[in-house]
Write a protein that holds these residues in place. Sequence first.
Motif, mmCIF file in Angstrom:
data_model
loop_
_atom_site.group_PDB
_atom_site.id
_atom_site.type_symbol
_atom_site.label_atom_id
_atom_site.label_comp_id
_atom_site.label_asym_id
_atom_site.label_seq_id
_atom_site.Cartn_x
_atom_site.Cartn_y
_atom_site.Cartn_z
ATOM 1 N N SER A 91 -19.560 75.020 -1.920
ATOM 2 C CA SER A 91 -18.666 76.138 -2.211
ATOM 3 C C SER A 91 -18.921 76.549 -3.659
ATOM 4 C CB SER A 91 -17.220 75.710 -1.944
ATOM 5 O OG SER A 91 -16.316 76.747 -2.210
ATOM 6 N N ALA B 100 -18.233 75.307 -6.661
ATOM 7 C CA ALA B 100 -18.809 74.318 -7.589
ATOM 8 C C ALA B 100 -20.196 73.874 -7.123
ATOM 9 C CB ALA B 100 -17.866 73.116 -7.720
ATOM 10 N N GLU C 37 -18.464 73.422 6.286
ATOM 11 C CA GLU C 37 -18.090 74.664 6.987
ATOM 12 C C GLU C 37 -19.325 75.318 7.602
ATOM 13 O OE1 GLU C 37 -15.039 77.169 4.920
ATOM 14 O OE2 GLU C 37 -15.266 75.649 3.386
ATOM 15 N N ARG D 126 -13.470 82.157 -2.130
ATOM 16 C CA ARG D 126 -12.160 82.000 -1.492
ATOM 17 C C ARG D 126 -11.105 82.988 -2.009
ATOM 18 N NH1 ARG D 126 -12.980 77.585 1.549
ATOM 19 N NH2 ARG D 126 -14.287 75.987 0.618
ATOM 20 N N LYS E 88 -6.301 88.022 -0.508
ATOM 21 C CA LYS E 88 -6.168 89.343 -1.149
ATOM 22 C C LYS E 88 -6.924 90.370 -0.291
ATOM 23 C CE LYS E 88 -6.255 86.927 -5.644
ATOM 24 N NZ LYS E 88 -6.792 85.601 -5.271
ATOM 25 N N ILE F 241 -20.744 65.182 5.390
ATOM 26 C CA ILE F 241 -21.240 63.861 4.969
ATOM 27 C C ILE F 241 -20.121 62.863 5.221
ATOM 28 C CG2 ILE F 241 -22.072 62.460 3.021
ATOM 29 C CD1 ILE F 241 -24.050 64.633 3.316
ATOM 30 N N ARG G 241 -7.118 78.218 3.535
ATOM 31 C CA ARG G 241 -8.096 77.666 2.595
ATOM 32 C C ARG G 241 -9.497 78.160 2.972
ATOM 33 N NH1 ARG G 241 -8.156 75.244 -2.474
ATOM 34 N NH2 ARG G 241 -10.255 74.484 -2.778
ATOM 35 N N ASP H 170 -12.594 71.580 -7.811
ATOM 36 C CA ASP H 170 -11.228 71.210 -7.440
ATOM 37 C C ASP H 170 -11.046 69.720 -7.164
ATOM 38 O OD1 ASP H 170 -10.724 73.926 -7.552
ATOM 39 O OD2 ASP H 170 -9.685 74.014 -5.612
ATOM 40 N N VAL I 69 -11.638 79.220 -9.757
ATOM 41 C CA VAL I 69 -13.061 79.551 -9.701
ATOM 42 C C VAL I 69 -13.716 79.406 -11.078
ATOM 43 C CG1 VAL I 69 -14.644 81.491 -9.387
ATOM 44 C CG2 VAL I 69 -12.930 80.975 -7.644
HETATM 45 C C1 LIG Z 1 -6.704 81.692 -0.526
HETATM 46 C C2 LIG Z 1 -7.200 81.256 -1.872
HETATM 47 C C3 LIG Z 1 -7.085 82.111 -2.953
HETATM 48 C C4 LIG Z 1 -7.546 81.725 -4.210
HETATM 49 N N1 LIG Z 1 -7.435 82.593 -5.242
HETATM 50 C C5 LIG Z 1 -7.968 82.269 -6.441
HETATM 51 C C6 LIG Z 1 -7.946 83.193 -7.518
HETATM 52 O O1 LIG Z 1 -7.419 84.295 -7.407
HETATM 53 N N2 LIG Z 1 -8.542 82.824 -8.679
HETATM 54 C C7 LIG Z 1 -9.136 81.613 -8.843
HETATM 55 O O2 LIG Z 1 -9.668 81.316 -9.912
HETATM 56 N N3 LIG Z 1 -9.137 80.693 -7.834
HETATM 57 C C8 LIG Z 1 -8.569 80.995 -6.657
HETATM 58 N N4 LIG Z 1 -8.586 80.088 -5.629
HETATM 59 C C9 LIG Z 1 -9.081 78.717 -5.886
HETATM 60 C C10 LIG Z 1 -10.596 78.628 -5.792
HETATM 61 O O3 LIG Z 1 -11.033 79.220 -4.602
HETATM 62 C C11 LIG Z 1 -11.024 77.172 -5.867
HETATM 63 O O4 LIG Z 1 -10.629 76.686 -7.126
HETATM 64 C C12 LIG Z 1 -12.514 77.001 -5.687
HETATM 65 O O5 LIG Z 1 -12.894 77.386 -4.402
HETATM 66 C C13 LIG Z 1 -12.915 75.556 -5.920
HETATM 67 O O6 LIG Z 1 -14.257 75.395 -5.580
HETATM 68 P P1 LIG Z 1 -14.836 73.963 -5.199
HETATM 69 O O7 LIG Z 1 -16.280 74.190 -4.892
HETATM 70 O O8 LIG Z 1 -14.490 72.973 -6.231
HETATM 71 O O9 LIG Z 1 -14.058 73.475 -3.909
HETATM 72 P P2 LIG Z 1 -13.810 74.138 -2.484
HETATM 73 O O10 LIG Z 1 -13.842 75.621 -2.579
HETATM 74 O O11 LIG Z 1 -12.604 73.469 -1.929
HETATM 75 O O12 LIG Z 1 -15.079 73.709 -1.627
HETATM 76 C C14 LIG Z 1 -15.395 72.392 -1.300
HETATM 77 C C15 LIG Z 1 -16.323 72.451 -0.103
HETATM 78 O O13 LIG Z 1 -16.814 71.143 0.148
HETATM 79 C C16 LIG Z 1 -16.873 70.943 1.546
HETATM 80 N N5 LIG Z 1 -16.843 69.506 1.786
HETATM 81 C C17 LIG Z 1 -15.838 68.630 1.463
HETATM 82 N N6 LIG Z 1 -16.164 67.374 1.840
HETATM 83 C C18 LIG Z 1 -17.389 67.455 2.408
HETATM 84 C C19 LIG Z 1 -18.244 66.512 3.011
HETATM 85 N N7 LIG Z 1 -17.908 65.215 3.091
HETATM 86 N N8 LIG Z 1 -19.428 66.941 3.520
HETATM 87 C C20 LIG Z 1 -19.783 68.249 3.428
HETATM 88 N N9 LIG Z 1 -19.004 69.207 2.870
HETATM 89 C C21 LIG Z 1 -17.823 68.801 2.377
HETATM 90 C C22 LIG Z 1 -15.640 71.662 2.042
HETATM 91 O O14 LIG Z 1 -15.776 71.956 3.430
HETATM 92 C C23 LIG Z 1 -15.644 72.919 1.176
HETATM 93 O O15 LIG Z 1 -16.365 73.945 1.769
HETATM 94 C C24 LIG Z 1 -8.123 80.434 -4.370
HETATM 95 C C25 LIG Z 1 -8.210 79.566 -3.282
HETATM 96 C C26 LIG Z 1 -7.757 79.968 -2.049
HETATM 97 C C27 LIG Z 1 -7.854 79.014 -0.883
#
Ligand SMILES: Cc1cc2nc3c(=O)[nH]c(=O)nc-3n(C[C@H](O)[C@H](O)[C@H](O)COP(=O)(O)OP(=O)(O)OC[C@H]3O[C@@H](n4cnc5c(N)ncnc54)[C@H](O)[C@@H]3O)c2cc1C
Length: 419
Positions: free
Chosen positions: A11, A13, A36, A43, A48, A81, A132, A280, A299
Motif C-alpha cells: 500500500s 508505505a 488485497e 485510501r 471522499k 504472507i 478500509r 500505519d 499518508v
Molecule cells: C477511508 C480512509 C480515509 C483516509 N483518509 C486519509 C486522509 O485524508 N489523509 C491521510 O493522510 N490519510 C488518510 N487515511 C489513512 C491512510 O490511508 C493510511 O495512513 C495509509 O494507507 C497507511 O499506509 P500503510 O501502507 O502503512 O498501510 P495500509 O494502507 O493499511 O496498507 C497495508 C497493506 O498491507 C497488506 N498486508 C497486511 N498484512 C499482510 C500480509 N501478511 N501479507 C500481505 N499483505 C499484507 C494489507 O492488505 C494492506 O493492503 C485514510 C484511510 C482510510 C481507510
Amino acid sequence: MTGGALIVGASQAGVQLAVSLRQAGYRGPVTLVGAERHPPYQRPPLSKAFLTGKADAATLELRTTDFYRQHGIDLVTGERITGIELDEAGTGLARTAGGRTLPFDRLALTTGARTRRLEVPGAGLAGVLHLRELDEAERLRRRLTPGARVVVVGAGFIGLETAAAATALGAHACVVEAADRVMSRAVAPPISAFFQQAHLRRGVEVRLEAGVVELTGAHGRVTGVRLADGTVLPADTVVVGIGVVPRTALAEELGLACDGGVLVDACGRTSRPSVVAAGDCARAPHPTLPGQRVRLESVPSAIAQARAAGATLAGAPEANEEVPWFWSDQFDLKLQMAGLADGHDRYVLRGEPAAERFSVLYYREGALVAVHSVNAPADYLAGRAALARGASIPAELAADTGTSLKALVTPVAAVPAAQ
Ligand SMILES: Cc1cc2nc3c(=O)[nH]c(=O)nc-3n(C[C@H](O)[C@H](O)[C@H](O)COP(=O)(O)OP(=O)(O)OC[C@H]3O[C@@H](n4cnc5c(N)ncnc54)[C@H](O)[C@@H]3O)c2cc1C
C-alpha cells in the motif's frame, strides 16, 4: 538463502519503500507482496471522492503497471504472507497463504492496520460495514442511495467524512459518538464544536455521549442501532468507524519489539536492525516529542517513514524528520493539520468559526507544536513551514487576523515564555 528485498504489505508505505530502495541505489530484486487483489491504491478518497462517485477505482492506483516493471519491482497481489523464517544474518524465507515461498535477504514490514470491530450483539449482521479497503468502499457506495438510513458509529475523520458523503448522495446520516465531542482524539474543542455544528447545518444528525449496546436486525440484516439509553436508531446500513489496530502479528512472531505498533527508530529499523518497518503498523520517534514514539495513521507519514526505511534497507540509513501533516475533507470544509498537538498546554483561536474559515494554533511551553486550519490554507502553510524550520509564532499575536501568520513566524528563542 538469497532473493533480494521482500516488502510485506503493498500500500502507501510498501510502494514508497520499494521506490526509495531503488532511489538509494539498491539493484537487487524487489518483491512487493499485498494481500488485497487490487494493485496498490490510495485510501483517502475511499471516504471522499470515491464514495461520492467523483473518482473511480482506476484513478486511485498509486502507480501504473509499467512503473513497477520499469523499476524492477515484482508486484504480487492477492497473496497474504502467513509465516516468515529469519536467520541471524537477516536472510530468510516467507510463505504465503497460497503456498508460495519467497526467499529474501532484506525484509521490510509495511503491513498497515485493520479496522477495529464493534463488540456488541448484532455486529455480524448484513449491512454492517467497515471502511478500509476498496472492496468495502464499493459495497458501501452501492448502499448510499437517496433516502437510505445510514448510522455511522464513531465521529472520527473517517466517520464524519462518510456521513458527509452519504448526505451529499441524499441518504440520511446519523453519527453516534461515545465521547462528548467529535474528533476528540485529534483536535481542540473549538474545532470539534465547529464541525458538529457544520454537520448539523448540512443535515447530518450527531449524537454525542451515546454508547452503542446492540445492532438490531431482522432476517439476518441490520435494522437499527440500540443506544445505552434505550433509543433505537433505524438503519439500513451501519458504518463502523471506531479506529484501527496495527497489524503486528508477523513482527511479533519474528520476536520484534512491539508495543501499540512495531517499534522502530527514526531510520525505520526494528529491534532487529536488519528488518525495517514503516507506515500505519509502525511506532516511531518524533522530532517534536523527545523520548516518545508515536504511531500515526496518515499518508504523508507513511511516505516519509518509508523513504527513510527504504534508504536504510538499501544500506544508506536516513532519519525521518518530517513534520507530520494531514487533511480531512467534509462537505466543502477542508481541515488541514500540521505538527502534533499531543501534550499542548495552550491553544489560540485565529479567525471566525462562524465564517467557516479559521485556525487553531497549539503551544507547549510557549513553543508552537501544531496548527489546524479550516478553509484557511495560508495559515496552515505558514504554520507548517514554521514547524518544519523549528520556528514558532508568538501566541500573543497569533489571533490577530490583520497580520498574516507568515509575517509572525519567529525563531523559537524569541518566543515569550508561556504564562
Ligand atoms: C477511508 C480512509 C480515509 C483516509 N483518509 C486519509 C486522509 O485524508 N489523509 C491521510 O493522510 N490519510 C488518510 N487515511 C489513512 C491512510 O490511508 C493510511 O495512513 C495509509 O494507507 C497507511 O499506509 P500503510 O501502507 O502503512 O498501510 P495500509 O494502507 O493499511 O496498507 C497495508 C497493506 O498491507 C497488506 N498486508 C497486511 N498484512 C499482510 C500480509 N501478511 N501479507 C500481505 N499483505 C499484507 C494489507 O492488505 C494492506 O493492503 C485514510 C484511510 C482510510 C481507510
